[in-house]
Scaffold this active site. Sequence first.
Site, PDB file in Angstrom:
ATOM      1  N   THR B 342       0.821  -1.223   0.000  1.00  0.00           N
ATOM      2  CA  THR B 342       0.000   0.000   0.000  1.00  0.00           C
ATOM      3  C   THR B 342       0.854   1.271   0.000  1.00  0.00           C
ATOM      4  O   THR B 342       2.062   1.228   0.205  1.00  0.00           O
ATOM      5  CB  THR B 342      -0.942   0.002   1.216  1.00  0.00           C
ATOM      6  OG1 THR B 342      -0.181  -0.285   2.384  1.00  0.00           O
ATOM      7  CG2 THR B 342      -2.042  -1.009   1.064  1.00  0.00           C
ATOM      8  N   ASP B 343       0.169   2.407  -0.185  1.00  0.00           N
ATOM      9  CA  ASP B 343       0.850   3.706  -0.234  1.00  0.00           C
ATOM     10  C   ASP B 343       0.829   4.394   1.131  1.00  0.00           C
ATOM     11  O   ASP B 343       0.848   5.624   1.215  1.00  0.00           O
ATOM     12  CB  ASP B 343       0.175   4.623  -1.257  1.00  0.00           C
ATOM     13  CG  ASP B 343       0.079   3.996  -2.621  1.00  0.00           C
ATOM     14  OD1 ASP B 343       1.096   3.492  -3.084  1.00  0.00           O
ATOM     15  OD2 ASP B 343      -1.023   3.998  -3.203  1.00  0.00           O
ATOM     16  N   SER B 368       1.162   8.571   5.047  1.00  0.00           N
ATOM     17  CA  SER B 368       0.543   8.549   3.723  1.00  0.00           C
ATOM     18  C   SER B 368       1.624   8.962   2.737  1.00  0.00           C
ATOM     19  O   SER B 368       2.147  10.073   2.824  1.00  0.00           O
ATOM     20  CB  SER B 368      -0.624   9.525   3.667  1.00  0.00           C
ATOM     21  OG  SER B 368      -1.097   9.610   2.354  1.00  0.00           O
ATOM     22  N   ARG B 369       1.987   8.041   1.833  1.00  0.00           N
ATOM     23  CA  ARG B 369       3.145   8.318   0.980  1.00  0.00           C
ATOM     24  C   ARG B 369       2.835   9.211  -0.212  1.00  0.00           C
ATOM     25  O   ARG B 369       3.719   9.830  -0.755  1.00  0.00           O
ATOM     26  CB  ARG B 369       3.765   7.002   0.501  1.00  0.00           C
ATOM     27  CG  ARG B 369       4.357   6.233   1.637  1.00  0.00           C
ATOM     28  CD  ARG B 369       5.149   5.041   1.171  1.00  0.00           C
ATOM     29  NE  ARG B 369       5.367   4.173   2.317  1.00  0.00           N
ATOM     30  CZ  ARG B 369       4.809   2.993   2.495  1.00  0.00           C
ATOM     31  NH1 ARG B 369       4.008   2.510   1.578  1.00  0.00           N
ATOM     32  NH2 ARG B 369       5.041   2.291   3.576  1.00  0.00           N
ATOM     33  N   VAL B 370       1.587   9.232  -0.649  1.00  0.00           N
ATOM     34  CA  VAL B 370       1.289  10.042  -1.838  1.00  0.00           C
ATOM     35  C   VAL B 370       0.200  11.088  -1.610  1.00  0.00           C
ATOM     36  O   VAL B 370       0.061  12.019  -2.389  1.00  0.00           O
ATOM     37  CB  VAL B 370       0.873   9.155  -3.050  1.00  0.00           C
ATOM     38  CG1 VAL B 370       2.023   8.309  -3.528  1.00  0.00           C
ATOM     39  CG2 VAL B 370      -0.317   8.300  -2.727  1.00  0.00           C
TER      40      VAL B 370
END
Lengths: 137, 511
Positions: B342-343, B368-370
């Site tokens: 997951t992101d 949250s990476r994006v």
Amino acid sequence: MKMTAASLARAFVETAKTLHESEMHALADAAAHILIEQGIFKDAHIFPRMVEREWFKRTGAVQVSITTAGSSAGTLKKDIAQVVEQSLQRSCLVEERADPSLLGGILLEIGDERYDATLRGALNSLSVQLTAPIPLS
Amino acid sequence: MSLSQTLLKSLEDRIASYHKDVKHEHVGTVMSVGDGIATVSGLSKVGAAEMIDFGKGIMGVAFNLEEDHVGVIVLGDDSKIKEGDTAKATGQILSVPVGEALVGRVVNPLGEAKDGGSVIASAQRYPIEKIAPRVIERKGVTTPLQTGIKAIDALIPIGRGQRELIIGDRQTGKTAVAIDAILNQKETQSSDRPVICIYVAIGQKESKVAKIVSELKKHGAMDYTIVVSAGASEPASLSYIAPFAGCAMGEYFLDQGKDVLCIYDDLSKHAWAYRQVSLLLRRPPGREAYPGDVFYLHSRLLERACCLDEKHGGGSLTALPIIETQAGDISAYIPTNVISITDGQIYLEADLFYKGIRPALNIGLSVSRVGSAAQRKSMKKVAGRLRIDLAQYRELAVFAQFGSDLDAETKKQLDRGARLTELLKQDQYVPVPVAEQVSMLYAGVNSLLDDVPVDQIRRFEREFVQFLRNKHPQLLKELTAEIKPETEETLKRLLQTFKTEAGFVSPSVKQ
């Protein structure tokens, strides 16, 4: 190496080829004994089917089954066997069955291919067509 | 044309178009059946994942293609199948009905109605397994998906097309976060980009699903939601296909250029179901007895979440998978797998939950990476500061436990941290619109709540937001997009005057 029902079925067919018909009962008893001894008796119910499949595989024969509503397929049986043998270039073992629920027509099974030209099959497909949901826009 | 005339015409057309042909079928014989698995001999030309018809309305999927038999997972009651029965290959890959007709319905993973409503008449079907969109069809995540949860929207923002994992022990509020996210999509329904929601319940108790559906109905969220349920009492095979079926239903809307939110509740139970099916099919077990391809199982599902470029419709499919951990162990096999796919993850902690911090979000472990690329300007302005303040608070709070002599600056930071923590608390089923979130977080990070007692923060929030809704709706509208200097001035002024006029500040502090 642990024995499986499939490997026993292969051995069964191999041995059966060398034996006389009168010795078949003894062979079946021996197979049952091995199934118990090897702890694979749970597969006993599928063992005859495995042997049958193995036999057809070894001999290269095709099993053909003709099912009709009641009356015998008669000369049709011979004709079908001839056509199948000619087109597949393999010998075939024809089995004839009767199933009144077919209502009429013929159900032909060649190996795992089935050709349904029965009245029951026709009525079933009509029923599917008539009972499919009607989109009301 | 009246209804009866339409029906009659349809039946007449069907009879007229009927042709009696010899039906050619590819058949096999059931050798054994049990535990939702059937072994079928014959079917020599069957393909992987092809649907098998056992008759009596029972279907299966060819799973293991062996030399002389086929292992089939039965999608239904296997007690109706007997040894020696005929199984027919259908020549079709397992598919589910898709379309608008499913919206507002509760269905099983085969797309059949489970809510006692009418039969779902859908002309289109989508295969449950599909290759995810290629790189060239995708674009970066740019639009936010507001969950209505302050802590998430501010600190772990989710973008449309993102895959954000919700992870935590049992009873920590994982489903609540997902349901709140669905409820918050109600406000998007009147916008130009409404979000269709799909909630997939995997191996859940029917009572839990019924409660969720009733809450969704109560809040008017079923109008844009599909619930796919594979109950705990149903075969593992249905739990196994459930998320893929839900995803296929979402992909229909994605192909229409719409935005979809898909929640998989939960993938731990999905992995269990897959393990059960695989072991019964005698596939070799690996770590924790899961089959070797359990990573691929989840990666191919979650890879189908995407944000398509304009050339391909511009739709998006956001995935919120849920994972249940055992005793907070996020380093177990399935959690680490899904974390890496997951992101980002939203980590919910039992200790915080019992302390009354709800949502029980562990800000340190959540990421949250994006999503930050998709965060609104107004939120970005307050969120950056909020993150730093909370990080400092966490650090100082640990040291403060060892001694009582604290300097003024440290005490101030601790006080602010306590207020911010209070500000991030939120009740269930009460999603907060983005403008209201921004207004309160602005007050928190700009020291405007430092003189409000901690136990009064939530009341202050309630009353101030109500005051803005009643008297300054225009300001809220402006705060949704960005905080302009004049808007900031007005907000600051309103906060100061409301604080004193409503009696939230004690006289000594006022001086």
